[in-house]
Write an enzyme that holds these catalytic residues in place. Structure first.
Site: not given
Ligand code: IMP
Ligand code: MG
Length: 181
Positions: A43, A102, A158, A164
């Site tokens: 990402g 996120d 993505d 991407r």
């Molecule tokens: P977390 O572990 O929930 O903080 O998510 C982190 C990973 O989830 C990021 O590095 C992204 O790859 C993916 N992600 C979270 N939200 C989104 C979004 O809105 N669009 C695309 N990928 C996301």
């Molecule tokens: Mg992703």
């Protein structure tokens, strides 16, 4: 691809203007430090390439391949490190780069893993941060843009490995995201 996007949040000129600002901050903060950047793949790839070319400091760059989604639009909570060997972080100032903060699962897990290797410091830099209650408490010192809790794609981000290469960040049309049953 464009017809799959509900609306564009940040176009390329807006992203590049913001990267100029973050790069200037990073360059100032790390001017006397030995910086190692660790970019989380896939990402952060495009973000990393555009950001680091704006940082005129000597630095080392390494990448970690991470997955937490398994193709769904919601975090599974399980963070899988696809790369077995960790980069050499002992005694270095580490800046982790990721596309988006996120739930916080990914960055909390990576930060914890890297801390075991005794770096001098760890900071986090993300292009996007969702305004929401995080499952894991994790703060990013450098944030490109705060966004609402919506699913976005483009500029490295993505949905099931597509989108991407869009040169902007946009909200994906909701009906394209299959809800897990
Ligand atoms: P977390 O572990 O929930 O903080 O998510 C982190 C990973 O989830 C990021 O590095 C992204 O790859 C993916 N992600 C979270 N939200 C989104 C979004 O809105 N669009 C695309 N990928 C996301
Ligand atoms: Mg992703």
């Amino acid at each position: 691809m464009r017809s799959d996007i509900e609306r564009v949040l940040f176009d390329q000129p807006a992203i590049h203007r913001r990267l100029d600002e973050i790069a200037a901050e990073i360059s100032k903060d790390y001017r006397d430090r030995e910086l190692t950047v660790i970019a989380l793949l896939n990402g952060s790839l495009i973000f990393m390439a555009d950001l680091l070319r704006r940082v005129p400091l000597p630095l080392k760059l390494d990448c970690l391949s991470v997955a937490s989604y398994h193709g769904q639009a919601q975090s599974s909570g399980e963070v899988i490190l696809k790369q077995v060997a960790l980069p050499d972080v002992a005694d270095r100032h580490i800046l982790i780069l990721d596309d988006i903060l996120d739930s916080g699962h990914t960055l909390a897990a990576i930060r914890e893993k890297l801390e075991t290797a005794k770096p001098r410091s760890i900071r986090i830099c993300v292009l996007l941060s969702k305004k929401k209650e995080r499952v894991q408490r994790v703060d990013a010192e450098y944030v490109g843009f705060e966004i609402e809790d919506e699913f976005v794609v483009g500029y490295g981000l993505d949905f099931m490995e597509s989108y991407r290469n869009l040169p902007y960040v946009g909200v994906l049309r909701k009906e394209l995201i299959a809800q897990p049953s």
